[in-house]
Design a protein around this motif. Structure first.
Motif, PDB file in Angstrom:
ATOM      1  N   GLN A 214       0.829  -1.202   0.000  1.00 35.08           N
ATOM      2  CA  GLN A 214       0.000   0.000   0.000  1.00 35.08           C
ATOM      3  C   GLN A 214       0.868   1.259   0.000  1.00 35.08           C
ATOM      4  O   GLN A 214       1.950   1.269   0.586  1.00 35.08           O
ATOM      5  N   ILE A 215       0.338   2.311  -0.620  1.00 30.56           N
ATOM      6  CA  ILE A 215       0.987   3.623  -0.625  1.00 30.56           C
ATOM      7  C   ILE A 215       0.148   4.558   0.232  1.00 30.56           C
ATOM      8  O   ILE A 215      -1.058   4.699   0.014  1.00 30.56           O
ATOM      9  N   ASP A 216       0.786   5.201   1.231  1.00 35.37           N
ATOM     10  CA  ASP A 216       0.038   6.062   2.141  1.00 35.37           C
ATOM     11  C   ASP A 216      -0.062   7.484   1.598  1.00 35.37           C
ATOM     12  O   ASP A 216       0.337   7.774   0.459  1.00 35.37           O
ATOM     13  N   THR A 217      -0.601   8.377   2.419  1.00 42.30           N
ATOM     14  CA  THR A 217      -0.827   9.770   2.020  1.00 42.30           C
ATOM     15  C   THR A 217       0.453  10.451   1.567  1.00 42.30           C
ATOM     16  O   THR A 217       0.452  11.294   0.662  1.00 42.30           O
ATOM     17  N   TYR A 218       1.572  10.091   2.206  1.00 40.94           N
ATOM     18  CA  TYR A 218       2.843  10.774   1.945  1.00 40.94           C
ATOM     19  C   TYR A 218       3.687  10.066   0.896  1.00 40.94           C
ATOM     20  O   TYR A 218       4.858  10.365   0.722  1.00 40.94           O
ATOM     21  N   GLY A 219       3.104   9.101   0.192  1.00 40.69           N
ATOM     22  CA  GLY A 219       3.822   8.438  -0.889  1.00 40.69           C
ATOM     23  C   GLY A 219       4.792   7.371  -0.425  1.00 40.69           C
ATOM     24  O   GLY A 219       5.689   6.997  -1.165  1.00 40.69           O
ATOM     25  N   LYS A 220       4.602   6.857   0.795  1.00 43.78           N
ATOM     26  CA  LYS A 220       5.487   5.811   1.309  1.00 43.78           C
ATOM     27  C   LYS A 220       4.856   4.447   1.049  1.00 43.78           C
ATOM     28  O   LYS A 220       3.672   4.235   1.298  1.00 43.78           O
ATOM     29  N   LEU A 221       5.690   3.515   0.565  1.00 45.58           N
ATOM     30  CA  LEU A 221       5.223   2.166   0.293  1.00 45.58           C
ATOM     31  C   LEU A 221       5.445   1.277   1.513  1.00 45.58           C
ATOM     32  O   LEU A 221       6.542   1.217   2.063  1.00 45.58           O
ATOM     33  N   THR A 222       4.389   0.618   1.947  1.00 47.72           N
ATOM     34  CA  THR A 222       4.499  -0.379   3.016  1.00 47.72           C
ATOM     35  C   THR A 222       4.000  -1.706   2.476  1.00 47.72           C
ATOM     36  O   THR A 222       3.044  -1.745   1.691  1.00 47.72           O
ATOM     37  N   VAL A 223       4.669  -2.793   2.885  1.00 51.92           N
ATOM     38  CA  VAL A 223       4.314  -4.097   2.347  1.00 51.92           C
ATOM     39  C   VAL A 223       4.120  -5.109   3.468  1.00 51.92           C
ATOM     40  O   VAL A 223       4.705  -4.988   4.546  1.00 51.92           O
ATOM     41  N   ASP A 224       3.262  -6.072   3.175  1.00 51.64           N
ATOM     42  CA  ASP A 224       3.084  -7.243   4.032  1.00 51.64           C
ATOM     43  C   ASP A 224       3.420  -8.447   3.162  1.00 51.64           C
ATOM     44  O   ASP A 224       2.789  -8.651   2.112  1.00 51.64           O
ATOM     45  N   ILE A 225       4.424  -9.229   3.578  1.00 46.15           N
ATOM     46  CA  ILE A 225       4.886 -10.332   2.743  1.00 46.15           C
ATOM     47  C   ILE A 225       4.246 -11.641   3.176  1.00 46.15           C
ATOM     48  O   ILE A 225       3.711 -11.757   4.277  1.00 46.15           O
ATOM     49  N   PHE A 226       4.300 -12.621   2.286  1.00 47.75           N
ATOM     50  CA  PHE A 226       3.674 -13.913   2.560  1.00 47.75           C
ATOM     51  C   PHE A 226       4.297 -14.592   3.775  1.00 47.75           C
ATOM     52  O   PHE A 226       3.598 -15.099   4.643  1.00 47.75           O
ATOM     53  N   ASP A 227       5.632 -14.606   3.826  1.00 44.56           N
ATOM     54  CA  ASP A 227       6.335 -15.283   4.917  1.00 44.56           C
ATOM     55  C   ASP A 227       6.606 -14.284   6.035  1.00 44.56           C
ATOM     56  O   ASP A 227       7.498 -13.436   5.932  1.00 44.56           O
ATOM     57  N   ASP A 228       5.816 -14.364   7.121  1.00 43.46           N
ATOM     58  CA  ASP A 228       5.958 -13.412   8.221  1.00 43.46           C
ATOM     59  C   ASP A 228       7.249 -13.595   9.007  1.00 43.46           C
ATOM     60  O   ASP A 228       7.605 -12.749   9.822  1.00 43.46           O
ATOM     61  N   LYS A 229       7.951 -14.709   8.782  1.00 44.39           N
ATOM     62  CA  LYS A 229       9.202 -14.943   9.509  1.00 44.39           C
ATOM     63  C   LYS A 229      10.356 -14.117   8.938  1.00 44.39           C
ATOM     64  O   LYS A 229      11.371 -13.900   9.596  1.00 44.39           O
ATOM     65  N   ILE A 230      10.195 -13.669   7.694  1.00 47.36           N
ATOM     66  CA  ILE A 230      11.240 -12.851   7.066  1.00 47.36           C
ATOM     67  C   ILE A 230      11.172 -11.433   7.625  1.00 47.36           C
ATOM     68  O   ILE A 230      10.114 -10.809   7.645  1.00 47.36           O
TER      69      ILE A 230
END
Length: 288
Positions: A214-230
């Motif tokens: 997702q891209i927030d209001t300020y143009g920052k990309l945040t991600v949630d990956i499949f493998d939560d251990k990484i």
């Protein structure tokens, strides 16, 4: 040929699920959220009728359908009447009532609405109001929700209180979903696939490993990956700046190759060389 009872029940239930779906869509989303008295009663009755028609093989199937239609029409036309007339709306849906005024509980109103003090305090806690004295007004809505207005001195400060101008919030855009780029959301956020590739490189994440991005209001990309251990790498501002400078240099060189204008080509090449010199001189500072 007689149909086995178990098959008859399956067929009746399947048809009724479809009919109930259509009837609920007809009533609208309100039936799924805030129920009036008519809608509450009708919802219970419709469910009971549907269950009886599904399993009551001795009863006439179409009589049950007629009954469902009647009980669906009642809340529908009651809702239409409530839209047309405020008096009817007050009778059908009820009125909101003030249960706290100037930090004092209105005991008579609370008793009339069949609420105990403990129930009121529970509703207040859900609104982050832990003391009755902190509440200016508390209104019990017709659907059972409690809306609370704290006293001015108990309200949190806002940018408006400090006379500060703030940028408007934008809706976060989901640009990656289950490893696939959502181009429409990416375009709505004002970014390109090239920018997205650079941001993923900063995070050292392949797009196939991203469950949601997702891209927030300020143009920052945040991600949630499949493998939560990484563990995702922490943001490194100086490294990000170096990457951005290199990208700008690469863009200038690309523009120079694409343009047919000799003047523009010379301008892009000059700026690319300037950026290259800046990167060369500052790289030891920007490497983390």
């Amino acid at each position: 040929m007689d149909i086995p009872q178990w098959l008859n029940i399956i067929i009746r239930s399947s048809i009724l699920v479809f009919i109930l779906f259509l009837l609920t869509k007809w009533l609208g989303k309100k039936q799924l959220s805030h129920l009036s008295f008519f809608e509450y009663i009708a919802g219970i009755t419709i469910g009971s009728i549907a269950a009886e028609v599904s399993t009551g093989l001795e009863t006439n199937f179409f009589h049950g359908i007629y009954s469902l239609l009647v009980w669906t029409a009642i809340p529908f036309f009651a809702g239409m009447l409530a839209i047309k007339s405020k008096k009817a709306r007050n009778i059908i849906e009820g009125k909101s009532t003030v249960v706290i005024k100037d930090g004092k509980i209105q005991e008579e109103t609370l008793t009339k609405e069949k609420y105990s003090v403990d129930e009121l305090l529970e509703l207040l806690r859900k609104k982050n109001a832990f003391q009755v004295a902190d509440v200016e007004f508390a209104v019990l809505e017709s659907n059972g929700d409690l809306n609370v207005l704290l006293k001015k001195e108990k309200q949190p400060l806002t940018p408006a209180d400090l006379q500060m101008d703030v940028a408007p919030e934008k809706v976060p855009q989901t640009v990656i979903l289950e490893g696939e780029i959502v181009d429409s959301a990416l375009a709505a956020s004002g970014f390109t696939r090239a920018w997205l590739d650079v941001e993923l490189q900063k995070l050292n994440v392949a797009i196939d490993n991203v469950f949601v991005g997702q891209i927030d209001t300020y143009g920052k990309l945040t991600v949630d990956i499949f493998d939560d251990k990484i563990k995702l790498p922490q943001s490194k501002p100086r490294q990000s700046l170096l990457t951005a400078l290199k990208k700008c240099q690469a863009d200038f060189e690309s523009y120079a190759l694409q343009t047919d204008s000799a003047e523009a080509k010379d301008m892009y090449n000059r700026n690319a060389k300037k950026l290259q010199n800046i990167i060369k001189k500052s790289q030891y500072l920007l490497n983390e």
